[in-house]
Design a protein around this motif. Structure first.
Motif, PDB file in Angstrom:
ATOM      1  N   VAL A 186       0.877  -1.182   0.000  1.00 16.36           N
ATOM      2  CA  VAL A 186       0.000   0.000   0.000  1.00 16.36           C
ATOM      3  C   VAL A 186       0.909   1.225   0.000  1.00 16.36           C
ATOM      4  CG1 VAL A 186      -1.810   1.263   1.231  1.00 16.36           C
ATOM      5  CG2 VAL A 186      -1.781  -1.232   1.308  1.00 16.36           C
ATOM      6  N   PRO A 187       0.728   2.137  -0.970  1.00 22.70           N
ATOM      7  CA  PRO A 187       1.663   3.269  -1.050  1.00 22.70           C
ATOM      8  C   PRO A 187       1.535   4.218   0.148  1.00 22.70           C
ATOM      9  CG  PRO A 187      -0.177   3.594  -2.551  1.00 22.70           C
ATOM     10  CD  PRO A 187      -0.326   2.212  -1.987  1.00 22.70           C
ATOM     11  N   ARG A 188       2.640   4.844   0.467  1.00 23.02           N
ATOM     12  CA  ARG A 188       2.661   5.892   1.505  1.00 23.02           C
ATOM     13  C   ARG A 188       2.482   7.214   0.790  1.00 23.02           C
ATOM     14  NH1 ARG A 188       5.211   6.710   6.603  1.00 23.02           N
ATOM     15  NH2 ARG A 188       6.170   8.696   6.082  1.00 23.02           N
ATOM     16  N   LEU A 189       1.481   7.977   1.168  1.00 18.29           N
ATOM     17  CA  LEU A 189       1.204   9.223   0.453  1.00 18.29           C
ATOM     18  C   LEU A 189       1.666  10.431   1.262  1.00 18.29           C
ATOM     19  CD1 LEU A 189      -2.356   8.439  -0.993  1.00 18.29           C
ATOM     20  CD2 LEU A 189      -0.103   7.761  -1.833  1.00 18.29           C
ATOM     21  N   ASP A 190       2.006  11.488   0.552  1.00 17.51           N
ATOM     22  CA  ASP A 190       2.496  12.712   1.200  1.00 17.51           C
ATOM     23  C   ASP A 190       1.307  13.632   1.506  1.00 17.51           C
ATOM     24  OD1 ASP A 190       3.774  14.993   1.986  1.00 17.51           O
ATOM     25  OD2 ASP A 190       5.308  14.920   0.411  1.00 17.51           O
ATOM     26  N   PHE A 191       0.636  13.351   2.630  1.00 18.08           N
ATOM     27  CA  PHE A 191      -0.566  14.112   2.989  1.00 18.08           C
ATOM     28  C   PHE A 191      -0.256  15.574   3.279  1.00 18.08           C
ATOM     29  CE2 PHE A 191      -1.818   9.760   4.599  1.00 18.08           C
ATOM     30  CZ  PHE A 191      -2.672   9.493   3.550  1.00 18.08           C
ATOM     31  N   ASP A 192       0.908  15.837   3.876  1.00 13.15           N
ATOM     32  CA  ASP A 192       1.254  17.231   4.198  1.00 13.15           C
ATOM     33  C   ASP A 192       1.353  18.055   2.924  1.00 13.15           C
ATOM     34  OD1 ASP A 192       1.333  16.561   6.802  1.00 13.15           O
ATOM     35  OD2 ASP A 192       3.515  16.364   6.920  1.00 13.15           O
ATOM     36  N   ARG A 193       1.993  17.446   1.923  1.00  9.40           N
ATOM     37  CA  ARG A 193       2.136  18.163   0.651  1.00  9.40           C
ATOM     38  C   ARG A 193       0.756  18.424   0.021  1.00  9.40           C
ATOM     39  NH1 ARG A 193       6.630  18.250  -3.153  1.00  9.40           N
ATOM     40  NH2 ARG A 193       7.639  16.987  -1.578  1.00  9.40           N
ATOM     41  N   LEU A 194      -0.102  17.435   0.112  1.00  2.00           N
ATOM     42  CA  LEU A 194      -1.448  17.611  -0.449  1.00  2.00           C
ATOM     43  C   LEU A 194      -2.176  18.760   0.253  1.00  2.00           C
ATOM     44  CD1 LEU A 194      -3.866  16.873  -2.195  1.00  2.00           C
ATOM     45  CD2 LEU A 194      -4.414  15.042  -0.562  1.00  2.00           C
ATOM     46  N   ALA A 195      -2.101  18.796   1.570  1.00  2.00           N
ATOM     47  CA  ALA A 195      -2.757  19.873   2.323  1.00  2.00           C
ATOM     48  C   ALA A 195      -2.187  21.225   1.904  1.00  2.00           C
ATOM     49  CB  ALA A 195      -2.574  19.650   3.816  1.00  2.00           C
ATOM     50  N   GLU A 196      -0.885  21.276   1.704  1.00  2.00           N
ATOM     51  CA  GLU A 196      -0.260  22.545   1.277  1.00  2.00           C
ATOM     52  C   GLU A 196      -0.687  22.923  -0.137  1.00  2.00           C
ATOM     53  OE1 GLU A 196       4.038  22.515   1.728  1.00  2.00           O
ATOM     54  OE2 GLU A 196       3.826  21.491   3.651  1.00  2.00           O
ATOM     55  N   LEU A 197      -0.759  21.928  -1.004  1.00  2.00           N
ATOM     56  CA  LEU A 197      -1.180  22.197  -2.388  1.00  2.00           C
ATOM     57  C   LEU A 197      -2.600  22.767  -2.399  1.00  2.00           C
ATOM     58  CD1 LEU A 197       0.280  19.007  -4.096  1.00  2.00           C
ATOM     59  CD2 LEU A 197       0.765  21.358  -4.818  1.00  2.00           C
ATOM     60  N   GLY A 214      -5.539   1.938  -1.505  1.00  2.00           N
ATOM     61  CA  GLY A 214      -5.968   1.626  -0.135  1.00  2.00           C
ATOM     62  C   GLY A 214      -7.083   2.559   0.312  1.00  2.00           C
ATOM     63  N   GLU A 215      -8.110   1.950   0.926  1.00  2.00           N
ATOM     64  CA  GLU A 215      -9.302   2.739   1.289  1.00  2.00           C
ATOM     65  C   GLU A 215      -8.981   3.881   2.265  1.00  2.00           C
ATOM     66  OE1 GLU A 215     -12.810   0.384   2.033  1.00  2.00           O
ATOM     67  OE2 GLU A 215     -13.713   2.033   3.188  1.00  2.00           O
ATOM     68  N   GLU A 216      -8.120   3.587   3.222  1.00  2.00           N
ATOM     69  CA  GLU A 216      -7.784   4.617   4.218  1.00  2.00           C
ATOM     70  C   GLU A 216      -7.120   5.825   3.547  1.00  2.00           C
ATOM     71  OE1 GLU A 216      -5.205   4.519   8.180  1.00  2.00           O
ATOM     72  OE2 GLU A 216      -6.116   2.579   7.650  1.00  2.00           O
ATOM     73  N   ASN A 217      -6.190   5.534   2.637  1.00  2.00           N
ATOM     74  CA  ASN A 217      -5.525   6.616   1.893  1.00  2.00           C
ATOM     75  C   ASN A 217      -6.530   7.421   1.070  1.00  2.00           C
ATOM     76  OD1 ASN A 217      -2.860   6.305   2.677  1.00  2.00           O
ATOM     77  ND2 ASN A 217      -2.366   4.864   1.032  1.00  2.00           N
ATOM     78  N   ILE A 218      -7.433   6.697   0.421  1.00  2.00           N
ATOM     79  CA  ILE A 218      -8.405   7.380  -0.443  1.00  2.00           C
ATOM     80  C   ILE A 218      -9.303   8.304   0.394  1.00  2.00           C
ATOM     81  CG2 ILE A 218     -10.434   7.034  -1.955  1.00  2.00           C
ATOM     82  CD1 ILE A 218      -7.796   6.460  -3.378  1.00  2.00           C
ATOM     83  N   ARG A 219      -9.784   7.795   1.506  1.00  2.00           N
ATOM     84  CA  ARG A 219     -10.653   8.637   2.354  1.00  2.00           C
ATOM     85  C   ARG A 219      -9.895   9.884   2.833  1.00  2.00           C
ATOM     86  NH1 ARG A 219     -15.465   6.254   3.830  1.00  2.00           N
ATOM     87  NH2 ARG A 219     -15.606   4.000   3.523  1.00  2.00           N
ATOM     88  N   ARG A 220      -8.643   9.687   3.182  1.00  2.00           N
ATOM     89  CA  ARG A 220      -7.826  10.805   3.707  1.00  2.00           C
ATOM     90  C   ARG A 220      -7.568  11.861   2.618  1.00  2.00           C
ATOM     91  NH1 ARG A 220      -7.084  13.976   7.363  1.00  2.00           N
ATOM     92  NH2 ARG A 220      -5.013  14.627   7.948  1.00  2.00           N
ATOM     93  N   VAL A 221      -7.245  11.418   1.397  1.00  2.00           N
ATOM     94  CA  VAL A 221      -6.949  12.415   0.353  1.00  2.00           C
ATOM     95  C   VAL A 221      -8.201  13.211  -0.005  1.00  2.00           C
ATOM     96  CG1 VAL A 221      -4.930  11.248  -0.615  1.00  2.00           C
ATOM     97  CG2 VAL A 221      -7.167  10.837  -1.657  1.00  2.00           C
ATOM     98  N   VAL A 222      -9.361  12.571   0.110  1.00  2.00           N
ATOM     99  CA  VAL A 222     -10.605  13.318  -0.155  1.00  2.00           C
ATOM    100  C   VAL A 222     -10.789  14.383   0.933  1.00  2.00           C
ATOM    101  CG1 VAL A 222     -13.119  13.177  -0.379  1.00  2.00           C
ATOM    102  CG2 VAL A 222     -11.667  11.397  -1.413  1.00  2.00           C
ATOM    103  N   GLU A 223     -10.559  13.998   2.168  1.00  2.00           N
ATOM    104  CA  GLU A 223     -10.651  14.982   3.272  1.00  2.00           C
ATOM    105  C   GLU A 223      -9.716  16.165   3.031  1.00  2.00           C
ATOM    106  OE1 GLU A 223     -11.419  11.759   6.846  1.00  2.00           O
ATOM    107  OE2 GLU A 223      -9.576  12.949   6.896  1.00  2.00           O
TER     108      GLU A 223
END
Ligand code: G3H
Ligand code: ZN
Length: 293
Positions: A186-197, A214-223
């Motif tokens: 399951v890939p590790r995503l850069d959530f901090d960068r996404l929030a900054e973008l 991964g479902e958890e990642n998908i839900r988080r990126v939508v948030e």
């Protein structure tokens, strides 16, 4: 209804949910996508890539078919060129009646990406079509791409890019990659960068390589502000598996019936994904966007 991506992604951006963008190469997949959208009262985007167009699904065949399915339905449905490569291909799709195009010049350096994207926004907007562009580069899972930040989207550049190109939404690289990952990865995503973008651009952002994320990642990126999620590999795999299991069970099943079985399997998959990313129920009453002519 057949629309561009603009109004639906602006609505998703304002209301913090994401719309599925699903690759499609035939009538059964087009029906599955559109009817899933209608049953879920959800906006949806149909994608076709240059490779898929070349191998099977030409713009001139796909546009009238998709319009015929989408127009009578009460939900917004866009048809988008996925990873548009050349200006010629983009123009062919616009002439054929695509309601949206992606220009992916993300393998070019910054200024050249801007120049190419700007050319596409000029012509596409004149057609009333929306434009997706990519900055940073979403690579290929099988090559191990996505796990180091060298291809990730730079925040300052993203602001300048959006400003100078006038693209309607921006695909960002934050750790996903195209295609199937190795089993159990399951890939590790850069959530901090996404929030900054999101904070910096405030625009609709796109996640490519949705399969296997991964479902958890998908839900988080939508948030955190992703408003369009591209899915191809997982849906194709799901549909193939369902058809394969049915053929094993009933080897002499009628050809049309097995096609319809695959269509239903795809529709169920899409409907549950729509619920996960929050697009279900968004367009029962409140859609005010323009239809695409
Ligand atoms: O543009 C298409 C997608 O990004 C699909 O990627 O096959 O990994 O779901 P995927
Ligand atoms: Zn992609």
């Amino acid at each position: 209804m057949y629309t561009s991506m603009k109004e639906m992604l602006d609505h998703a951006n304002e209301n913090n949910y994401a719309v599925m963008a699903i690759n499609c190469t035939n009538m059964e997949q087009a029906r599955a996508i559109c009817y899933a959208a209608a049953e879920e009262a959800s906006p949806v985007i149909i994608n076709v890539s240059p490779r898929q167009m070349l191998a099977h699904a030409t713009p001139e065949i796909m546009v009238p078919m998709i319009r015929a399915i989408a127009e009578p339905l009460d939900v917004p449905i866009a048809f988008n060129l996925d990873h548009g490569d050349t200006y010629t291909n983009v123009c062919r799709c616009l002439r054929a009646g695509f309601s949206s195009v992606m220009i992916d010049s993300s393998s070019y350096e910054f200024e050249e990406n801007i120049r190419r994207t700007r050319m596409v926004t000029s012509v596409a907007h004149a057609y009333g079509a929306s434009v997706e562009a990519e900055l940073g580069h979403v690579g290929v899972a099988a090559n191990g791409d996505g796990q180091t930040s060298d291809m990730y989207t730079n925040v300052e550049q993203a602001v300048e890019f959006a400003d100078r190109t006038h693209c309607d939404c921006l695909a960002v690289a934050i750790g996903t990659a195209h295609g199937a990952y190795p089993d159990d990865f399951v890939p590790r995503l850069d959530f901090d960068r996404l929030a900054e973008l999101k904070a910096a651009t405030k625009m609709p952002l796109v996640l490519h390589g949705g399969s296997g994320a991964g479902e958890e990642n998908i839900r988080r990126v939508v948030e955190l502000g992703i408003n369009k999620i591209n899915v191809c590999t997982d849906l194709f795999k799901h549909q193939r598996k369902a058809m394969h299991a049915k053929l094993n069970e009933e080897p002499n099943i009628d050809y049309m019936d097995i096609q319809m079985w695959g269509e239903d399997a795809a529709k169920d998959y899409i409907k549950s994904y729509m619920r996960m990313i929050g697009s279900s129920g968004r367009y029962t009453f409140d859609y005010t966007g323009e239809q695409f002519d």
